[in-house]
Design an enzyme around this catalytic site. Structure first.
Site, PDB file in Angstrom:
ATOM      1  N   GLN A 143     -10.145  20.648 -11.010  1.00  0.00           N
ATOM      2  CA  GLN A 143      -9.727  21.748 -10.676  1.00  0.00           C
ATOM      3  C   GLN A 143      -9.095  21.882 -12.490  1.00  0.00           C
ATOM      4  O   GLN A 143      -9.385  23.002 -13.140  1.00  0.00           O
ATOM      5  CB  GLN A 143      -8.898  22.126  -9.762  1.00  0.00           C
ATOM      6  CG  GLN A 143      -8.194  23.739  -9.816  1.00  0.00           C
ATOM      7  CD  GLN A 143      -9.315  24.273  -9.394  1.00  0.00           C
ATOM      8  OE1 GLN A 143      -9.959  24.358  -8.880  1.00  0.00           O
ATOM      9  NE2 GLN A 143      -9.513  25.827 -10.464  1.00  0.00           N
ATOM     10  N   HIS A 194      -6.295  17.303  -8.333  1.00  0.00           N
ATOM     11  CA  HIS A 194      -7.339  18.126  -8.290  1.00  0.00           C
ATOM     12  C   HIS A 194      -7.735  18.106  -9.405  1.00  0.00           C
ATOM     13  O   HIS A 194      -7.284  19.201  -9.928  1.00  0.00           O
ATOM     14  CB  HIS A 194      -6.944  19.262  -7.742  1.00  0.00           C
ATOM     15  CG  HIS A 194      -8.476  20.020  -7.031  1.00  0.00           C
ATOM     16  ND1 HIS A 194      -8.782  19.946  -7.008  1.00  0.00           N
ATOM     17  CD2 HIS A 194      -8.372  21.079  -6.684  1.00  0.00           C
ATOM     18  CE1 HIS A 194     -10.488  20.249  -6.789  1.00  0.00           C
ATOM     19  NE2 HIS A 194      -9.344  20.814  -6.523  1.00  0.00           N
ATOM     20  N   CYS A 242      -7.237  28.647  -8.138  1.00  0.00           N
ATOM     21  CA  CYS A 242      -7.859  27.571  -7.854  1.00  0.00           C
ATOM     22  C   CYS A 242      -8.800  28.321  -6.745  1.00  0.00           C
ATOM     23  O   CYS A 242      -9.915  28.518  -6.827  1.00  0.00           O
ATOM     24  CB  CYS A 242      -7.130  26.378  -7.951  1.00  0.00           C
ATOM     25  SG  CYS A 242      -6.622  26.238  -5.897  1.00  0.00           S
ATOM     26  N   ASP A 247      -0.934  29.090  -6.729  1.00  0.00           N
ATOM     27  CA  ASP A 247      -1.460  28.383  -5.820  1.00  0.00           C
ATOM     28  C   ASP A 247      -1.004  28.435  -4.438  1.00  0.00           C
ATOM     29  O   ASP A 247      -0.031  29.053  -4.477  1.00  0.00           O
ATOM     30  CB  ASP A 247      -1.781  27.032  -5.626  1.00  0.00           C
ATOM     31  CG  ASP A 247      -2.874  26.010  -4.570  1.00  0.00           C
ATOM     32  OD1 ASP A 247      -3.555  26.982  -4.850  1.00  0.00           O
ATOM     33  OD2 ASP A 247      -2.357  25.231  -4.631  1.00  0.00           O
ATOM     34  N   ARG A 253     -15.698  25.151 -13.380  1.00  0.00           N
ATOM     35  CA  ARG A 253     -15.770  23.846 -11.827  1.00  0.00           C
ATOM     36  C   ARG A 253     -17.280  23.247 -12.325  1.00  0.00           C
ATOM     37  O   ARG A 253     -17.506  22.158 -12.779  1.00  0.00           O
ATOM     38  CB  ARG A 253     -15.638  24.509 -10.335  1.00  0.00           C
ATOM     39  CG  ARG A 253     -14.190  24.606 -10.677  1.00  0.00           C
ATOM     40  CD  ARG A 253     -13.005  23.371 -10.478  1.00  0.00           C
ATOM     41  NE  ARG A 253     -13.493  22.534  -9.513  1.00  0.00           N
ATOM     42  CZ  ARG A 253     -13.156  22.290  -8.752  1.00  0.00           C
ATOM     43  NH1 ARG A 253     -12.483  23.174  -7.642  1.00  0.00           N
ATOM     44  NH2 ARG A 253     -13.627  21.537  -7.776  1.00  0.00           N
ATOM     45  N   ARG A 280     -13.504  13.861  -1.186  1.00  0.00           N
ATOM     46  CA  ARG A 280     -12.125  15.030  -0.854  1.00  0.00           C
ATOM     47  C   ARG A 280     -11.375  14.651   0.369  1.00  0.00           C
ATOM     48  O   ARG A 280     -12.049  14.411   1.592  1.00  0.00           O
ATOM     49  CB  ARG A 280     -12.460  16.324  -0.311  1.00  0.00           C
ATOM     50  CG  ARG A 280     -11.400  17.785  -0.313  1.00  0.00           C
ATOM     51  CD  ARG A 280     -11.712  18.825  -0.141  1.00  0.00           C
ATOM     52  NE  ARG A 280     -11.567  19.460  -2.056  1.00  0.00           N
ATOM     53  CZ  ARG A 280     -11.625  20.658  -2.128  1.00  0.00           C
ATOM     54  NH1 ARG A 280     -11.666  21.831  -0.467  1.00  0.00           N
ATOM     55  NH2 ARG A 280     -11.314  21.448  -3.548  1.00  0.00           N
TER      56      ARG A 280
HETATM   57  N1  NVA Z   1      -3.134  23.596  -3.131  1.00  0.00           N
HETATM   58  C1  NVA Z   1      -4.556  23.636  -2.344  1.00  0.00           C
HETATM   59  C2  NVA Z   1      -5.362  24.035  -2.816  1.00  0.00           C
HETATM   60  C3  NVA Z   1      -7.543  24.368  -2.962  1.00  0.00           C
HETATM   61  C4  NVA Z   1      -8.176  23.838  -3.544  1.00  0.00           C
HETATM   62  C5  NVA Z   1      -4.893  22.647  -1.336  1.00  0.00           C
HETATM   63  O1  NVA Z   1      -4.592  20.927  -0.893  1.00  0.00           O
HETATM   64  O2  NVA Z   1      -5.287  23.111  -0.238  1.00  0.00           O
HETATM   65  N1   CP Z   2     -10.436  25.267  -5.178  1.00  0.00           N
HETATM   66  C1   CP Z   2     -10.655  24.283  -5.165  1.00  0.00           C
HETATM   67  O1   CP Z   2     -11.384  23.354  -4.927  1.00  0.00           O
HETATM   68  O2   CP Z   2     -11.828  25.111  -4.185  1.00  0.00           O
HETATM   69  P1   CP Z   2     -12.689  24.576  -2.656  1.00  0.00           P
HETATM   70  O3   CP Z   2     -11.910  23.791  -1.805  1.00  0.00           O
HETATM   71  O4   CP Z   2     -13.585  25.578  -1.851  1.00  0.00           O
HETATM   72  O5   CP Z   2     -13.375  23.191  -3.132  1.00  0.00           O
END
Ligand code: NVA
Ligand code: CP
Length: 305
Positions: A132, A129, A260, A220, A288, A102
Site C-alpha cells: 500500500q 502494509h 488506502c 485510515d 497498487r 495477508r
Molecule cells: N488498517 C486497515 C487497512 C485495510 C487495507 C486494516 O488493517 O483493516
Molecule cells: N487497501 C487495501 O489493501 O485494500 P483491500 O483490503 O481491499 O485489499
C-alpha cells in the site's frame, strides 16, 4: 531484495527502484507495451482477511505479466488446521514462484520467508502494509513531482498503514507528522526507527498540529480488520481525528488526500472531502496494480527489459 516483508528491510534505493519500474509499468500498460516477464510463473495468494484491492490487483497484475495467481484462503489450506508454516513454506516452494500473504501476525510472514526458497510478499499484517505504501509513494510523486522534503500528515490510528507510511516516507526523505489519540500510537519498533530522523518526524495527539502546512493528508479506518469487537470504544477514542474541511484549511493550499480504502465516510474522513479528493484516492488504488507488478517483476522475474 529477496522478499517484501516490511519497508524496514528496504533501502531508499530499493524503494526508488520499485517506484521507477512501477512508473514504467504504468506507462507501458497505458501504451499497449507488454511485459511478459513472468510467463509460466505462479503466485500463490494466501488470505486470512478480506480484500478487494490486494486480491484483484495482484491477480490482474501477474496475469498482465504473463503468469497466473492461485487464490487460497487460510481456512481452506492445511495451515488453517495447524500445519506448521515452515512445512507450508517448503511445500509451496516446490510448486510456485512466489507467495503473497495477508494475515494477522507479522511473525507468520517472517517465518514463511525464513523457510521458503521463493519470494514472500506481505499483502498486509497487523504490523505492516508495504504494498500500500509503495502505491502511496508512487501517487505522491505523480502529484507533487518529488518525495524529498514533502510533508505528509497521518491522522488517526497508529496501525499497519501508519507504521509502513512512517518508514517508507522517512526513508524517502519526506517529513512525517503523525497525530493519534494517546494509547493508539504507532508500533514501538517504528518509533525507534523514526528516532534516526529527529528533524523529519513528529508524533502528537493534535490533528491540527500534524496537519499544519502538510502537502499530503492521510488517514485510515479507526478499527482495522480483526478489531471489530473494539469498534465502539475506538469510535469514542478517535472522535476529532478526522480529515475534514477544517483540517484541510490548515494544510497547504493544494494538499492532496490519500486513503488506502475501504473508507468509512463520517468517521476518519468526511464524505465531502472524500469526494473532493476522489481522483487522488482512486489513483492511489490504481497504483497498487503498477507498484505490485514492479515488485513481482523484480522479485520473481529477474531482469526486466
Ligand atoms: N488498517 C486497515 C487497512 C485495510 C487495507 C486494516 O488493517 O483493516
Ligand atoms: N487497501 C487495501 O489493501 O485494500 P483491500 O483490503 O481491499 O485489499
Amino acid at each position: 531484495m529477496k522478499h517484501l516483508l516490511k519497508l524496514l528491510d528496504l533501502s531508499k534505493e530499493d524503494i526508488l527502484k520499485i517506484l521507477n519500474l512501477a512508473d514504467q509499468m504504468k506507462y507501458d500498460l497505458q501504451n499497449g507495451i507488454p511485459h511478459k516477464v513472468l510467463e509460466g510463473k505462479t503466485l500463490a495468494m494466501i488470505f486470512q482477511k478480506a480484500s478487494t484491492r490486494t486480491r484483484v490487483s495482484f491477480e490482474t497484475g501477474i496475469y498482465q505479466l504473463g503468469g497466473q495467481a492461485l487464490f487460497l484462503t487460510h481456512n481452506d489450506l492445511q495451515i488453517g488446521r495447524g500445519e506448521p508454516v515452515e512445512d507450508t513454506a517448503r511445500v509451496l516452494s516446490r510448486y510456485v514462484h512466489g507467495v503473497m500473504i495477508r494475515t494477522f501476525g507479522q511473525n507468520e510472514v517472517e517465518s514463511l520467508a525464513k523457510w521458503a526458497s521463493i519470494p514472500i510478499i506481505n499483502g498486509l499484517t497487523d504490523f505492516a502494509h508495504p504494498c500500500q505504501i509503495l502505491a502511496d509513494l508512487m501517487t505522491i510523486r505523480e502529484y507533487l513531482a518529488a518525495l524529498e522534503g514533502v510533508k505528509i500528515a497521518y491522522i488517526g490510528d497508529g496501525n499497519n498503514i501508519c507504521n509502513s507510511l512512517i518508514v517508507g516516507c522517512l526513508k524517502c526523505d519526506m517529513k512525517v507528522s503523525v497525530a493519534t489519540p494517546a494509547g493508539y500510537e504507532p508500533d514501538a519498533t517504528v518509533l525507534e526507527f523514526a528516532k534516526q530522523y529527529p528533524n523529519h518526524f513528529t508524533l502528537t495527539t493534535s490533528p491540527e498540529e500534524a496537519a499544519t502546512a502538510a502537502d499530503v493528508l492521510v488517514t485510515d479506518v479507526w478499527a482495522s480488520m480483526g478489531q471489530e469487537d473494539e469498534a465502539a470504544k475506538r469510535m469514542k477514542a478517535f472522535a476529532g481525528f478526522q480529515i475534514n474541511d477544517t483540517l484541510l484549511s490548515i494544510a497547504n493550499k493544494n494538499a492532496i488526500v490519500q486513503h488506502c480504502l475501504p473508507a468509512h465516510r463520517g468517521e476518519e474522513i468526511t464524505a465531502k472531502v472524500f469526494e473532493a479528493h476522489a481522483k487522488e484516492i482512486f489513483d492511489e488504488a490504481e497504483n497498487r496494480l503498477h507498484a505490485q507488478k514492479a515488485v513481482m517483476a523484480l522479485l520473481m522475474g529477474g531482469a526486466v527489459s
